[in-house]
Design a protein around this motif. Structure first.
Motif, PDB file in Angstrom:
ATOM      1  N   SER A 133      77.209  73.222 -70.309  1.00 58.57           N
ATOM      2  CA  SER A 133      78.041  74.349 -69.889  1.00 58.57           C
ATOM      3  C   SER A 133      79.034  74.755 -70.979  1.00 58.57           C
ATOM      4  CB  SER A 133      78.794  73.994 -68.603  1.00 58.57           C
ATOM      5  OG  SER A 133      79.621  72.851 -68.802  1.00 58.57           O
ATOM      6  N   GLN A 134      79.542  73.777 -71.732  1.00 56.79           N
ATOM      7  CA  GLN A 134      80.469  74.093 -72.810  1.00 56.79           C
ATOM      8  C   GLN A 134      79.760  74.744 -73.988  1.00 56.79           C
ATOM      9  OE1 GLN A 134      83.620  73.962 -72.516  1.00 56.79           O
ATOM     10  NE2 GLN A 134      83.929  72.643 -70.751  1.00 56.79           N
ATOM     11  N   TRP A 135      78.561  74.271 -74.290  1.00 59.55           N
ATOM     12  CA  TRP A 135      77.807  74.890 -75.391  1.00 59.55           C
ATOM     13  C   TRP A 135      77.463  76.331 -75.065  1.00 59.55           C
ATOM     14  CZ3 TRP A 135      79.394  72.128 -78.855  1.00 59.55           C
ATOM     15  CH2 TRP A 135      79.225  70.755 -78.968  1.00 59.55           C
ATOM     16  N   ARG A 136      77.164  76.604 -73.817  1.00 58.54           N
ATOM     17  CA  ARG A 136      76.879  77.978 -73.417  1.00 58.54           C
ATOM     18  C   ARG A 136      78.110  78.871 -73.562  1.00 58.54           C
ATOM     19  NH1 ARG A 136      73.414  76.559 -67.922  1.00 58.54           N
ATOM     20  NH2 ARG A 136      71.352  76.365 -68.930  1.00 58.54           N
ATOM     21  N   ALA A 137      79.277  78.288 -73.333  1.00 62.74           N
ATOM     22  CA  ALA A 137      80.509  79.072 -73.391  1.00 62.74           C
ATOM     23  C   ALA A 137      80.963  79.327 -74.822  1.00 62.74           C
ATOM     24  CB  ALA A 137      81.616  78.361 -72.615  1.00 62.74           C
ATOM     25  N   TYR A 138      80.756  78.352 -75.717  1.00 64.16           N
ATOM     26  CA  TYR A 138      81.337  78.449 -77.051  1.00 64.16           C
ATOM     27  C   TYR A 138      80.320  78.661 -78.171  1.00 64.16           C
ATOM     28  CZ  TYR A 138      85.748  76.953 -75.048  1.00 64.16           C
ATOM     29  OH  TYR A 138      86.893  76.885 -74.300  1.00 64.16           O
ATOM     30  N   GLY A 139      79.028  78.564 -77.879  1.00 67.37           N
ATOM     31  CA  GLY A 139      78.051  78.671 -78.939  1.00 67.37           C
ATOM     32  C   GLY A 139      77.042  79.769 -78.716  1.00 67.37           C
ATOM     33  N   THR A 140      76.345  80.094 -79.774  1.00 66.54           N
ATOM     34  CA  THR A 140      75.222  81.023 -79.720  1.00 66.54           C
ATOM     35  C   THR A 140      74.054  80.388 -80.449  1.00 66.54           C
ATOM     36  OG1 THR A 140      75.792  82.153 -81.788  1.00 66.54           O
ATOM     37  CG2 THR A 140      76.814  82.979 -79.761  1.00 66.54           C
ATOM     38  N   ALA A 141      72.869  80.936 -80.266  1.00 64.40           N
ATOM     39  CA  ALA A 141      71.694  80.387 -80.958  1.00 64.40           C
ATOM     40  C   ALA A 141      71.864  80.465 -82.464  1.00 64.40           C
ATOM     41  CB  ALA A 141      70.441  81.142 -80.514  1.00 64.40           C
ATOM     42  N   ALA A 142      72.565  81.501 -82.932  1.00 64.01           N
ATOM     43  CA  ALA A 142      72.723  81.684 -84.373  1.00 64.01           C
ATOM     44  C   ALA A 142      73.809  80.792 -84.958  1.00 64.01           C
ATOM     45  CB  ALA A 142      73.044  83.148 -84.674  1.00 64.01           C
ATOM     46  N   ASN A 143      74.907  80.614 -84.241  1.00 64.35           N
ATOM     47  CA  ASN A 143      76.063  79.938 -84.827  1.00 64.35           C
ATOM     48  C   ASN A 143      76.409  78.591 -84.200  1.00 64.35           C
ATOM     49  OD1 ASN A 143      76.595  82.179 -86.561  1.00 64.35           O
ATOM     50  ND2 ASN A 143      77.466  83.263 -84.816  1.00 64.35           N
ATOM     51  N   GLY A 144      76.051  78.390 -82.945  1.00 64.48           N
ATOM     52  CA  GLY A 144      76.389  77.132 -82.298  1.00 64.48           C
ATOM     53  C   GLY A 144      77.872  77.024 -81.995  1.00 64.48           C
ATOM     54  N   GLY A 145      78.244  75.923 -81.374  1.00 68.22           N
ATOM     55  CA  GLY A 145      79.647  75.638 -81.090  1.00 68.22           C
ATOM     56  C   GLY A 145      80.002  74.279 -81.653  1.00 68.22           C
ATOM     57  N   CYS A 146      81.261  73.909 -81.528  1.00 68.00           N
ATOM     58  CA  CYS A 146      81.734  72.622 -82.031  1.00 68.00           C
ATOM     59  C   CYS A 146      82.599  71.951 -80.971  1.00 68.00           C
ATOM     60  CB  CYS A 146      82.561  72.798 -83.300  1.00 68.00           C
ATOM     61  SG  CYS A 146      81.686  73.605 -84.658  1.00 68.00           S
ATOM     62  N   SER A 147      82.583  70.645 -80.980  1.00 70.88           N
ATOM     63  CA  SER A 147      83.430  69.861 -80.086  1.00 70.88           C
ATOM     64  C   SER A 147      84.142  68.812 -80.938  1.00 70.88           C
ATOM     65  CB  SER A 147      82.588  69.199 -78.998  1.00 70.88           C
ATOM     66  OG  SER A 147      83.365  68.353 -78.203  1.00 70.88           O
ATOM     67  N   ILE A 148      85.476  68.889 -80.985  1.00 68.95           N
ATOM     68  CA  ILE A 148      86.274  68.015 -81.837  1.00 68.95           C
ATOM     69  C   ILE A 148      86.815  66.869 -81.005  1.00 68.95           C
ATOM     70  CG2 ILE A 148      88.165  67.916 -83.495  1.00 68.95           C
ATOM     71  CD1 ILE A 148      88.098  70.990 -83.546  1.00 68.95           C
ATOM     72  N   GLY A 149      86.512  65.653 -81.396  1.00 71.50           N
ATOM     73  CA  GLY A 149      87.001  64.481 -80.683  1.00 71.50           C
ATOM     74  C   GLY A 149      88.354  64.040 -81.212  1.00 71.50           C
ATOM     75  N   PHE A 150      89.397  64.128 -80.376  1.00 69.73           N
ATOM     76  CA  PHE A 150      90.754  63.727 -80.756  1.00 69.73           C
ATOM     77  C   PHE A 150      91.087  62.362 -80.166  1.00 69.73           C
ATOM     78  CE2 PHE A 150      90.974  68.283 -81.285  1.00 69.73           C
ATOM     79  CZ  PHE A 150      91.852  68.475 -82.335  1.00 69.73           C
ATOM     80  N   ARG A 151      91.806  61.548 -80.926  1.00 65.23           N
ATOM     81  CA  ARG A 151      92.330  60.299 -80.394  1.00 65.23           C
ATOM     82  C   ARG A 151      93.473  60.658 -79.446  1.00 65.23           C
ATOM     83  NH1 ARG A 151      91.287  59.182 -85.798  1.00 65.23           N
ATOM     84  NH2 ARG A 151      93.473  59.479 -86.424  1.00 65.23           N
TER      85      ARG A 151
END
Length: 327
Positions: A133-151
């Motif tokens: 669901s998050q990838w659908r919200a923030y990414g596209t087939a061309a560019n994708g999305g990112c998820s940053i893991g914070f401590r």
């Protein structure tokens, strides 16, 4: 109750609510993931900061109205169950205050007016940064999305609000709050806040014929926005969201987002143990969403991190395991 006495009541209630919200409902996981676009990732790395957007401009406005409904229902139940004339007076004043405020919002005005309603700033995180669901919200087939893991614990320890030089500001720059989705947990949380807030009426310093009126106004413009920042409808429970929340107005900046001018706070972050001149973020991983260019994006993100002082041993950059699907 005069203006100064009302101001003291407002200050005391604000302090009590802040202390209640700073009391964690549970320990955060070691890592919390912030989903964004490649452009968003670039801005975060280059500025060593997160942008906390005004909650009035969140994607789903129903978030705010849902939390307000939950709080209002619990407030009515509290007033009725208390058997106290003062508590019932607070409820009566509260309903009148809400009605008056809504009328002011709808009425054409000359000049500028400020309505302090649902006014707080937030950055969102989830416990699982690899959600479809998050990838659908923030990414596209061309560019994708990112998820940053914070401590997670370092999000608070190293946070400061850019431009907030108000000497009256005390306490942490922001608080890390777990979002509550289950009605039973939401009700218990609001009931605890109400018990804390109404305790001021037992304090001799605030006993006055107008105390109920001023407490009702404080609940409307301060307590509800603060409390509902961590309440969402059960339908969103998959997100398992945590929020970095700030309720200070000093340092507000503006940006264009989805065709709107959105107020935000720039929250500077610093990793514990980082060299001061680097200002490294407390991140441990970057997930790359499904896209046609995930391999190239992986390479460029590694180069970006390396240029800002991160090393492969401390920050991993990995593609997600969800396959790309295109129409």
């Amino acid at each position: 109750m005069g203006v100064h006495a009302a101001s003291r009541l407002l200050g005391r209630v604000t302090q009590l609510v802040s202390e209640e919200l700073a009391r964690p409902s549970s320990k955060p996981p070691d890592t919390l993931d912030h989903c964004t676009t490649p452009k968003g990732l670039l801005g975060i790395i280059e500025s060593s900061a997160l942008f906390l957007s005004d909650a009035r401009f969140v994607n789903d406005r129903s978030e705010l109205s849902y939390g307000r409904r939950v709080f209002t229902d619990r407030l009515l139940r509290y007033a009725e169950a208390s058997g106290s004339d003062v508590s019932k007076a607070v409820w009566d004043h509260f309903t009148k205050a809400v009605e008056d405020r809504l009328q002011r919002q709808q009425r054409p005005t000359v000049g500028w007016t400020t309505v302090p309603y649902d006014h707080f700033y937030v950055a969102s995180f989830c416990t699982d940064g690899n959600l479809l669901s998050q990838w659908r919200a923030y990414g596209t087939a061309a560019n994708g999305g990112c998820s940053i893991g914070f401590r997670a614990l370092e999000l608070i320890a190293g946070a400061s609000i850019d431009g907030n030089n108000d000497p009256a500001s005390t306490g942490p720059a922001a608080t890390l709050q777990q979002v509550l989705y289950e009605p039973d947990l939401q009700n218990a949380f609001v009931d605890n806040v109400l018990t804390t807030v109404f305790s001021v009426l037992n304090d001799d310093r605030y006993q006055h014929s107008n105390a109920a009126l001023y407490l009702a106004n404080t609940i409307d413009i301060v307590v509800i926005p603060a409390t509902t920042s961590c309440i969402k409808a059960p339908v969103f429970r998959e997100e398992q969201e945590w929020r970095l929340v700030c309720r200070r107005s000093a340092g507000v900046q503006y940006r264009v987002q989805k065709g709107r001018i959105v107020p935000y706070l720039k929250c500077k972050l610093r990793s514990s143990g980082a060299e001061p001149w680097r200002g490294n973020l407390p991140i441990s991983k970057v997930f790359i969403g499904p896209s046609e260019a995930s391999e190239l994006l992986q390479l460029s993100i590694r180069d970006l991190l390396r240029s800002h002082g991160f090393v492969n041993e401390t920050v991993s950059v990995v593609p997600c395991d969800i396959p790309l699907r295109t129409p």
